[in-house]
Write an enzyme that holds these catalytic residues in place. Structure first.
Site, PDB file in Angstrom:
ATOM      1  N   ASP A 115       0.850  -1.192   0.000  1.00  0.00           N
ATOM      2  CA  ASP A 115       0.000   0.000   0.000  1.00  0.00           C
ATOM      3  C   ASP A 115       0.879   1.233   0.000  1.00  0.00           C
ATOM      4  O   ASP A 115       2.017   1.187   0.465  1.00  0.00           O
ATOM      5  CB  ASP A 115      -0.926   0.017   1.222  1.00  0.00           C
ATOM      6  N   TYR A 152      -2.784  12.465   3.249  1.00  0.00           N
ATOM      7  CA  TYR A 152      -3.258  11.460   4.220  1.00  0.00           C
ATOM      8  C   TYR A 152      -2.791  11.812   5.627  1.00  0.00           C
ATOM      9  O   TYR A 152      -3.534  11.688   6.600  1.00  0.00           O
ATOM     10  CB  TYR A 152      -2.784  10.060   3.824  1.00  0.00           C
TER      11      TYR A 152
HETATM   12  O1  CP3 Z   1      -2.515  -2.356  -7.631  1.00  0.00           O
HETATM   13  C1  CP3 Z   1      -2.356  -3.387  -6.949  1.00  0.00           C
HETATM   14  O2  CP3 Z   1      -2.978  -4.457  -7.179  1.00  0.00           O
HETATM   15  C2  CP3 Z   1      -1.291  -3.373  -5.879  1.00  0.00           C
HETATM   16  C3  CP3 Z   1      -1.741  -3.064  -4.572  1.00  0.00           C
HETATM   17  C4  CP3 Z   1      -2.196  -1.666  -4.180  1.00  0.00           C
HETATM   18  C5  CP3 Z   1      -3.085  -1.446  -3.113  1.00  0.00           C
HETATM   19  N1  CP3 Z   1      -3.160  -0.120  -2.862  1.00  0.00           N
HETATM   20  C6  CP3 Z   1      -3.783  -2.508  -2.394  1.00  0.00           C
HETATM   21  C7  CP3 Z   1      -4.971  -2.164  -1.577  1.00  0.00           C
HETATM   22  C8  CP3 Z   1      -1.798  -0.414  -4.639  1.00  0.00           C
HETATM   23  C9  CP3 Z   1      -0.902  -0.055  -5.816  1.00  0.00           C
HETATM   24  C10 CP3 Z   1      -2.400   0.560  -3.781  1.00  0.00           C
HETATM   25  C11 CP3 Z   1      -2.156   2.009  -3.898  1.00  0.00           C
HETATM   26  C12 CP3 Z   1      -2.936   2.916  -3.071  1.00  0.00           C
HETATM   27  N2  CP3 Z   1      -3.340   2.775  -1.771  1.00  0.00           N
HETATM   28  C13 CP3 Z   1      -3.329   4.207  -3.499  1.00  0.00           C
HETATM   29  C14 CP3 Z   1      -2.995   4.819  -4.834  1.00  0.00           C
HETATM   30  C15 CP3 Z   1      -3.923   4.378  -5.909  1.00  0.00           C
HETATM   31  C16 CP3 Z   1      -5.286   5.011  -5.799  1.00  0.00           C
HETATM   32  O3  CP3 Z   1      -6.243   4.241  -5.611  1.00  0.00           O
HETATM   33  O4  CP3 Z   1      -5.390   6.223  -5.962  1.00  0.00           O
HETATM   34  C17 CP3 Z   1      -4.038   4.803  -2.452  1.00  0.00           C
HETATM   35  C18 CP3 Z   1      -4.679   6.170  -2.449  1.00  0.00           C
HETATM   36  C19 CP3 Z   1      -4.026   3.896  -1.349  1.00  0.00           C
HETATM   37  C20 CP3 Z   1      -4.580   4.114   0.010  1.00  0.00           C
HETATM   38  C21 CP3 Z   1      -5.634   3.129   0.302  1.00  0.00           C
HETATM   39  N3  CP3 Z   1      -5.414   1.806   0.570  1.00  0.00           N
HETATM   40  C22 CP3 Z   1      -7.030   3.366   0.361  1.00  0.00           C
HETATM   41  C23 CP3 Z   1      -7.698   4.691   0.101  1.00  0.00           C
HETATM   42  C24 CP3 Z   1      -7.628   2.150   0.691  1.00  0.00           C
HETATM   43  C25 CP3 Z   1      -9.075   1.896   0.984  1.00  0.00           C
HETATM   44  C26 CP3 Z   1      -9.906   1.962  -0.236  1.00  0.00           C
HETATM   45  C27 CP3 Z   1     -10.345   0.593  -0.620  1.00  0.00           C
HETATM   46  O5  CP3 Z   1     -10.256   0.276  -1.823  1.00  0.00           O
HETATM   47  O6  CP3 Z   1     -10.779  -0.134   0.266  1.00  0.00           O
HETATM   48  C28 CP3 Z   1      -6.604   1.170   0.766  1.00  0.00           C
HETATM   49  C29 CP3 Z   1      -6.783  -0.279   1.038  1.00  0.00           C
HETATM   50  C30 CP3 Z   1      -6.306  -1.200  -0.050  1.00  0.00           C
HETATM   51  N4  CP3 Z   1      -5.099  -1.111  -0.690  1.00  0.00           N
HETATM   52  C31 CP3 Z   1      -6.993  -2.356  -0.525  1.00  0.00           C
HETATM   53  C32 CP3 Z   1      -6.153  -2.965  -1.465  1.00  0.00           C
HETATM   54  C33 CP3 Z   1      -6.404  -4.246  -2.215  1.00  0.00           C
HETATM   55  C34 CP3 Z   1      -8.317  -2.865  -0.002  1.00  0.00           C
HETATM   56  C35 CP3 Z   1      -7.989  -3.629   1.233  1.00  0.00           C
HETATM   57  C36 CP3 Z   1      -8.907  -4.767   1.523  1.00  0.00           C
HETATM   58  O7  CP3 Z   1      -9.918  -4.509   2.199  1.00  0.00           O
HETATM   59  O8  CP3 Z   1      -8.592  -5.923   1.144  1.00  0.00           O
END
Ligand code: CP3
Length: 339
Positions: free
Chosen positions: A75, A148
């Site tokens: 992340d 953040y």
């Molecule tokens: O792309 C991929 O498959 C690689 C993994 C990846 C994740 N987050 C896994 C994740 C990557 C490249 C990210 C980047 C990320 N994380 C960003 C930049 C990309 C974007 O979306 O603008 C940001 C802003 C984050 C911060 C973040 N992490 C948020 C806002 C959230 C919650 C939103 C959501 O989708 O639930 C996360 C959690 C997150 N990161 C999940 C995943 C698969 C969901 C977690 C889960 O519940 O399994």
């Protein structure tokens, strides 16, 4: 192992039809095998911190869809955690709002210790990935990480902007520390086996041009310069989500990135004519949820606009949890049929 293949050829500036394809957030909740591995890990953060399981979910979308690139499962907020600031995930990230950079850990040795599971996972993935597939590392951009930190995890930039207006020196110290930590992490990921890295500036939208220059373009250029100081051949993709057209032109010229990832609002006809760099993007994730005519029309327009430029097919933002898996199969088929 010598890694070559379609993705790296295009990132190096070659034009290919069909283009390579991968998707932001390609490992995630729309996949039942991801949900199973996440349940085994216990929580999202445990999944990120367990190299064997992080490597497994990184490879899942490659097995299912044969994408041209894998992106390491982690992340953007691991950088915040490496700086000693707590992050919880509870329907999205939750942080204690930060008001000074002075409480953050500025010792690079501690950062590297915190990043160790990501590097171990990269090694495990590389060992199980065909040499024709690229492996991507990534980090958040300093500005997005600052939003953040300043905002406690709210998806808005208000607190970061106010801090930047009221106390540019103090905010500048935060951005400098983030830039150093992000550069350390990107460099470490390349050394651990990543073939390229992407910088996510997810909250780059809506900034007045002087703020965009000071807090998005300059810190990104600084990160790129630091990474290339350590690894001159480093290949870097920038994703300034929501940047204006003039902002994108400036970002392309001034940051030194090898490619720009575009969100769904950007016309690829415009970008192919104006941005002298490798392009990536930009199907609307909701067109992929909708499928059918919306998907076919979206893909056809993108392929038509990018025929004569180096281009990597992707979404305009991360894939959404309700996306039907069949639609992803169809997307890959449509893109691979391009000639
Ligand atoms: O792309 C991929 O498959 C690689 C993994 C990846 C994740 N987050 C896994 C994740 C990557 C490249 C990210 C980047 C990320 N994380 C960003 C930049 C990309 C974007 O979306 O603008 C940001 C802003 C984050 C911060 C973040 N992490 C948020 C806002 C959230 C919650 C939103 C959501 O989708 O639930 C996360 C959690 C997150 N990161 C999940 C995943 C698969 C969901 C977690 C889960 O519940 O399994």
């Amino acid at each position: 192992m010598k890694v070559t293949g379609l993705f790296l050829e295009v990132l190096g500036g070659e034009t290919k039809n069909p283009p390579p394809i991968w998707m932001m957030r390609q490992a995630g909740r729309y996949l039942p095998e991801y949900r199973a591995t996440r349940a085994e890990a216990g929580s999202f953060l445990d999944l990120c911190a367990t190299p064997r399981l992080a490597a497994e979910v990184t490879l899942q979308p490659i097995r299912r869809f044969d994408f041209d690139a894998a992106i390491i499962f982690s992340d953007i907020l691991v950088v915040v955690m490496a700086l000693g600031h707590g992050v919880r995930f509870d329907e999205g990230p939750k942080l204690e709002p930060l008001t000074t950079a002075d409480t953050l850990d500025s010792n690079p040795q501690n950062w590297t210790k915190a990043f160790a599971p990501v590097y171990e996972a990269l090694g495990l993935v590389r060992g199980n990935l065909e040499p024709s597939k690229a492996l991507l590392g990534f980090a958040g951009a300093p500005w997005t990480l600052a939003t953040y930190l300043a905002g406690g995890g709210n998806d808005e930039q208000k607190n970061a902007k106010l801090w930047a207006y009221r106390d540019p020196q103090g905010f500048g110290r935060l951005i400098d520390l983030l830039s150093a930590c992000v550069a350390t992490h990107l460099t470490g990921q390349i050394k651990a086996g990543a073939d390229a890295v992407q910088i996510f500036d997810s909250w780059a939208a809506g900034l007045p041009p002087d703020l965009f220059e000071r807090w998005v373009v300059q810190p990104t250029a600084d990160v790129v310069r630091r990474v290339r100081e350590a690894i001159p051949s480093a290949r870097i993709i920038g994703f300034p989500r929501g940047a204006s057209q003039s902002g994108l032109e400036h970002y392309a010229q001034a940051t030194g990135v090898n490619a720009i990832s575009l969100d769904g609002s950007v016309s690829l006809d415009w970008a192919a004519g104006k941005l002298e760099t490798v392009l990536q993007g930009n199907l609307d994730p909701l067109a992929l949820v909708a499928g059918g005519e919306a998907l076919r029309r979206g893909v056809a327009g993108i392929l038509q606009a990018t025929r004569t430029v180096p281009f990597i097919f992707n979404l305009g933002h991360g894939i959404l949890p309700p996306t039907p898996i069949e639609h992803v199969h169809e997307l890959v088929k449509l893109v691979r049929a391009a000639a």
